[in-house]
Design an enzyme around this catalytic site. Structure first.
Site, PDB file in Angstrom:
ATOM      1  N   LYS A  65       8.869  -6.518   1.490  1.00  0.00           N
ATOM      2  CA  LYS A  65       9.070  -5.095   1.792  1.00  0.00           C
ATOM      3  C   LYS A  65       9.698  -4.835   3.172  1.00  0.00           C
ATOM      4  O   LYS A  65      10.539  -3.957   3.314  1.00  0.00           O
ATOM      5  CB  LYS A  65       7.754  -4.338   1.659  1.00  0.00           C
ATOM      6  CG  LYS A  65       7.290  -4.193   0.201  1.00  0.00           C
ATOM      7  CD  LYS A  65       6.026  -3.379   0.112  1.00  0.00           C
ATOM      8  CE  LYS A  65       5.685  -3.038  -1.323  1.00  0.00           C
ATOM      9  NZ  LYS A  65       4.594  -2.057  -1.424  1.00  0.00           N
ATOM     10  N   ASN A  86      10.210  -0.152  -0.597  1.00  0.00           N
ATOM     11  CA  ASN A  86       9.787  -0.631  -1.923  1.00  0.00           C
ATOM     12  C   ASN A  86      10.776  -0.259  -3.021  1.00  0.00           C
ATOM     13  O   ASN A  86      10.582  -0.614  -4.171  1.00  0.00           O
ATOM     14  CB  ASN A  86       8.363  -0.125  -2.277  1.00  0.00           C
ATOM     15  CG  ASN A  86       8.346   1.365  -2.583  1.00  0.00           C
ATOM     16  OD1 ASN A  86       9.286   2.087  -2.279  1.00  0.00           O
ATOM     17  ND2 ASN A  86       7.262   1.826  -3.187  1.00  0.00           N
ATOM     18  N   ASP A 102       5.811   4.828  -1.619  1.00  0.00           N
ATOM     19  CA  ASP A 102       4.340   4.697  -1.690  1.00  0.00           C
ATOM     20  C   ASP A 102       3.640   5.952  -1.175  1.00  0.00           C
ATOM     21  O   ASP A 102       2.646   6.401  -1.764  1.00  0.00           O
ATOM     22  CB  ASP A 102       3.854   3.471  -0.905  1.00  0.00           C
ATOM     23  CG  ASP A 102       3.995   2.182  -1.707  1.00  0.00           C
ATOM     24  OD1 ASP A 102       4.051   2.263  -2.953  1.00  0.00           O
ATOM     25  OD2 ASP A 102       4.051   1.103  -1.089  1.00  0.00           O
ATOM     26  N   GLY A 128      -8.623   0.257   5.910  1.00  0.00           N
ATOM     27  CA  GLY A 128      -7.490  -0.657   5.810  1.00  0.00           C
ATOM     28  C   GLY A 128      -6.425  -0.327   6.835  1.00  0.00           C
ATOM     29  O   GLY A 128      -6.356   0.814   7.342  1.00  0.00           O
ATOM     30  N   ALA A 129      -5.612  -1.321   7.162  1.00  0.00           N
ATOM     31  CA  ALA A 129      -4.524  -1.099   8.117  1.00  0.00           C
ATOM     32  C   ALA A 129      -3.313  -1.966   7.737  1.00  0.00           C
ATOM     33  O   ALA A 129      -2.524  -2.360   8.589  1.00  0.00           O
ATOM     34  CB  ALA A 129      -4.997  -1.407   9.536  1.00  0.00           C
ATOM     35  N   GLY A 130      -3.196  -2.256   6.438  1.00  0.00           N
ATOM     36  CA  GLY A 130      -2.056  -3.034   5.955  1.00  0.00           C
ATOM     37  C   GLY A 130      -0.892  -2.117   5.597  1.00  0.00           C
ATOM     38  O   GLY A 130      -0.847  -0.951   6.013  1.00  0.00           O
ATOM     39  N   TYR A 219      -6.235  -0.498  -8.470  1.00  0.00           N
ATOM     40  CA  TYR A 219      -6.193   0.032  -9.841  1.00  0.00           C
ATOM     41  C   TYR A 219      -6.667  -0.976 -10.887  1.00  0.00           C
ATOM     42  O   TYR A 219      -6.614  -0.686 -12.091  1.00  0.00           O
ATOM     43  CB  TYR A 219      -4.784   0.543 -10.181  1.00  0.00           C
ATOM     44  CG  TYR A 219      -3.698  -0.472  -9.977  1.00  0.00           C
ATOM     45  CD1 TYR A 219      -3.419  -1.431 -10.930  1.00  0.00           C
ATOM     46  CD2 TYR A 219      -2.955  -0.483  -8.795  1.00  0.00           C
ATOM     47  CE1 TYR A 219      -2.431  -2.369 -10.730  1.00  0.00           C
ATOM     48  CE2 TYR A 219      -1.963  -1.407  -8.576  1.00  0.00           C
ATOM     49  CZ  TYR A 219      -1.707  -2.350  -9.554  1.00  0.00           C
ATOM     50  OH  TYR A 219      -0.737  -3.280  -9.333  1.00  0.00           O
TER      51      TYR A 219
HETATM   52  N1  LIG Z   1      -2.024   1.922  -6.353  1.00  0.00           N
HETATM   53  C1  LIG Z   1      -0.880   1.550  -5.820  1.00  0.00           C
HETATM   54  O1  LIG Z   1       0.215   2.033  -6.170  1.00  0.00           O
HETATM   55  C2  LIG Z   1      -0.868   0.547  -4.694  1.00  0.00           C
HETATM   56  C3  LIG Z   1       0.240   0.469  -3.824  1.00  0.00           C
HETATM   57  C4  LIG Z   1       0.218  -0.469  -2.790  1.00  0.00           C
HETATM   58  C5  LIG Z   1      -0.878  -1.317  -2.662  1.00  0.00           C
HETATM   59  N2  LIG Z   1      -1.935  -1.216  -3.529  1.00  0.00           N
HETATM   60  C6  LIG Z   1      -3.121  -2.079  -3.373  1.00  0.00           C
HETATM   61  O2  LIG Z   1      -3.649  -1.831  -2.087  1.00  0.00           O
HETATM   62  C7  LIG Z   1      -4.254  -2.995  -1.545  1.00  0.00           C
HETATM   63  C8  LIG Z   1      -3.738  -3.221  -0.119  1.00  0.00           C
HETATM   64  O3  LIG Z   1      -2.339  -3.460  -0.182  1.00  0.00           O
HETATM   65  P1  LIG Z   1      -1.483  -3.801   1.151  1.00  0.00           P
HETATM   66  O4  LIG Z   1      -0.083  -3.964   0.701  1.00  0.00           O
HETATM   67  O5  LIG Z   1      -1.804  -2.850   2.237  1.00  0.00           O
HETATM   68  O6  LIG Z   1      -2.076  -5.237   1.537  1.00  0.00           O
HETATM   69  P2  LIG Z   1      -2.169  -5.898   3.011  1.00  0.00           P
HETATM   70  O7  LIG Z   1      -1.054  -5.429   3.854  1.00  0.00           O
HETATM   71  O8  LIG Z   1      -2.336  -7.358   2.749  1.00  0.00           O
HETATM   72  O9  LIG Z   1      -3.548  -5.310   3.608  1.00  0.00           O
HETATM   73  C9  LIG Z   1      -4.795  -5.685   3.082  1.00  0.00           C
HETATM   74  C10 LIG Z   1      -5.889  -4.845   3.707  1.00  0.00           C
HETATM   75  O10 LIG Z   1      -7.147  -5.201   3.107  1.00  0.00           O
HETATM   76  C11 LIG Z   1      -8.035  -5.641   4.148  1.00  0.00           C
HETATM   77  N3  LIG Z   1      -8.894  -6.732   3.646  1.00  0.00           N
HETATM   78  C12 LIG Z   1      -8.530  -7.771   2.863  1.00  0.00           C
HETATM   79  N4  LIG Z   1      -9.596  -8.579   2.628  1.00  0.00           N
HETATM   80  C13 LIG Z   1     -10.649  -8.029   3.301  1.00  0.00           C
HETATM   81  C14 LIG Z   1     -12.018  -8.401   3.454  1.00  0.00           C
HETATM   82  N5  LIG Z   1     -12.532  -9.483   2.853  1.00  0.00           N
HETATM   83  N6  LIG Z   1     -12.817  -7.593   4.193  1.00  0.00           N
HETATM   84  C15 LIG Z   1     -12.319  -6.478   4.798  1.00  0.00           C
HETATM   85  N7  LIG Z   1     -11.027  -6.090   4.696  1.00  0.00           N
HETATM   86  C16 LIG Z   1     -10.203  -6.859   3.942  1.00  0.00           C
HETATM   87  C17 LIG Z   1      -7.139  -6.132   5.248  1.00  0.00           C
HETATM   88  O11 LIG Z   1      -7.874  -6.161   6.481  1.00  0.00           O
HETATM   89  P3  LIG Z   1      -7.399  -7.135   7.680  1.00  0.00           P
HETATM   90  O12 LIG Z   1      -6.326  -6.404   8.415  1.00  0.00           O
HETATM   91  O13 LIG Z   1      -8.644  -7.314   8.473  1.00  0.00           O
HETATM   92  O14 LIG Z   1      -6.931  -8.408   7.039  1.00  0.00           O
HETATM   93  C18 LIG Z   1      -6.042  -5.078   5.213  1.00  0.00           C
HETATM   94  O15 LIG Z   1      -6.452  -3.877   5.811  1.00  0.00           O
HETATM   95  C19 LIG Z   1      -3.925  -4.117  -2.520  1.00  0.00           C
HETATM   96  O16 LIG Z   1      -5.057  -4.326  -3.347  1.00  0.00           O
HETATM   97  C20 LIG Z   1      -2.783  -3.564  -3.356  1.00  0.00           C
HETATM   98  O17 LIG Z   1      -2.760  -4.062  -4.686  1.00  0.00           O
HETATM   99  C21 LIG Z   1      -1.957  -0.296  -4.531  1.00  0.00           C
END
Ligand SMILES: NC(=O)c1ccc[n+]([C@@H]2O[C@H](COP(=O)([O-])OP(=O)(O)OC[C@H]3O[C@@H](n4cnc5c(N)ncnc54)[C@H](OP(=O)(O)O)[C@@H]3O)[C@@H](O)[C@H]2O)c1
Length: 277
Positions: A65, A86, A102, A128-130, A219
């Site tokens: 991305k 995206n 998004d 979250g902060a991803g 989801y």
């Molecule tokens: N519905 C939709 O359209 C949609 C769109 C985008 C994403 N999503 C979903 O959203 C989620 C996050 O996506 P992303 O792209 O932001 O991923 P990402 O950038 O990898 O961020 C992951 C986030 O989850 C936290 N995390 C992971 N494991 C953890 C744990 N064991 N304990 C506490 N915090 C934890 C991370 O915290 P740290 O910073 O501490 O690692 C970070 O804040 C995914 O499940 C993805 O499938 C859904």
């Protein structure tokens, strides 16, 4: 025939082909939507040859991305603010354009599923902060959220995100994610916690006001433990499938020339692929 694809590494898990193929059939469009597994080291070459490969554009999933935004000649405001793309499309001059849908997908779904969520202007808690959290914070600010708290396991990432967006966004400790819910009007899980195969989200909702809305962007499963717990105590809930469906709309409109509808039939079709419905 018009063609688009989703690129990722891996890409097998992507639901995008199911969504776009459903719409192609629904609108009787002579088009195709493919999955393309693209290694990070091959990304620039792949994007440089989109036209040659017969594509009008593509969706972009992990880990491409940020690099996709860098590779584009032009980026929309959301992609620039979020720092990631995206959705990519070639314009009439053959230039690669980048967008990020998004935030649009999250907000459109939130407004549809929980109208009036910001009527009282209460604080919002985002977990979250991803990349997804960043898009959601951008969307919430554009929608007029007055104060957003960010709680993330790695505090430094929440601090960095808060600093990037400025004073309406503040970071709180991950340990305070439960107590800080007092007075909130919206809670959003933007971590991967609660997803099938991942750790559960350990969160006490006792302090969350009964009128607050709870949104989960995970989801699979469709009803996460967070949403089930929120529903059981009377909070309005918003699941992650709606965001996934709505974020797909602008790309389809760009590539295939029809703005598609997020219908109950589409939702049922994708829910069934998740083993639900
Ligand atoms: N519905 C939709 O359209 C949609 C769109 C985008 C994403 N999503 C979903 O959203 C989620 C996050 O996506 P992303 O792209 O932001 O991923 P990402 O950038 O990898 O961020 C992951 C986030 O989850 C936290 N995390 C992971 N494991 C953890 C744990 N064991 N304990 C506490 N915090 C934890 C991370 O915290 P740290 O910073 O501490 O690692 C970070 O804040 C995914 O499940 C993805 O499938 C859904």
């Amino acid at each position: 025939m018009k063609r688009a694809c989703v690129i990722g590494w891996p890409v097998e898990h992507s639901r995008s082909p199911l969504i776009h193929r459903y719409w192609l059939k629904q609108y009787g469009i002579d088009g195709a939507y493919e999955k393309e597994a693209v290694r990070p080291e091959e990304l620039a070459q792949f994007l440089g040859s989109l036209e040659e490969r017969g594509y009008a554009g593509c969706n972009v999933t992990l880990p491409h991305k940020e690099a996709a935004l860098q590779a584009a000649s032009i980026a929309d405001e959301a992609a620039r603010a979020i720092g990631a793309a995206n959705t990519l499309w070639l314009d009439d001059s053959g230039r690669l354009n980048a967008g990020n849908t998004d935030a649009y997908g999250f907000i459109t779904n939130l407004n549809a599923a929980a109208p009036g969520w910001n009527d009282e202007g209460r604080p919002v808690m985002v977990l979250g902060a991803g990349g997804a959290a960043r898009a959601i914070v951008h969307g919430l600010l554009a929608e007029g959220a007055a104060h957003i708290m960010l709680a993330n396991r790695t505090r430094g990432r929440a601090d960095a995100l808060a600093a990037a967006f400025g004073p309406p966004v503040t970071a709180v400790d991950w340990q305070q994610r439960g107590s800080a819910l007092a007075g909130c009007g919206l809670l959003v899980n933007a971590t991967s916690l609660g997803m099938t195969g991942k750790d559960p989200l350990d969160l006490d909702l006792a302090e969350l006001p009964p009128k607050a809305v709870v949104a989960d962007i995970v989801y699979a499963p469709l009803e996460t433990e967070l949403l089930a717990a929120a529903r059981a105590r009377g909070n309005r809930t918003v699941d992650g499938l709606g965001m996934l469906l709505h974020q797909a709309v602008p790309g389809f409109a760009r590539w295939f020339g029809v703005r598609p509808e997020v219908s109950p039939g589409l939702r049922d079709h994708i829910a069934a692929s998740l083993g639900e419905g």
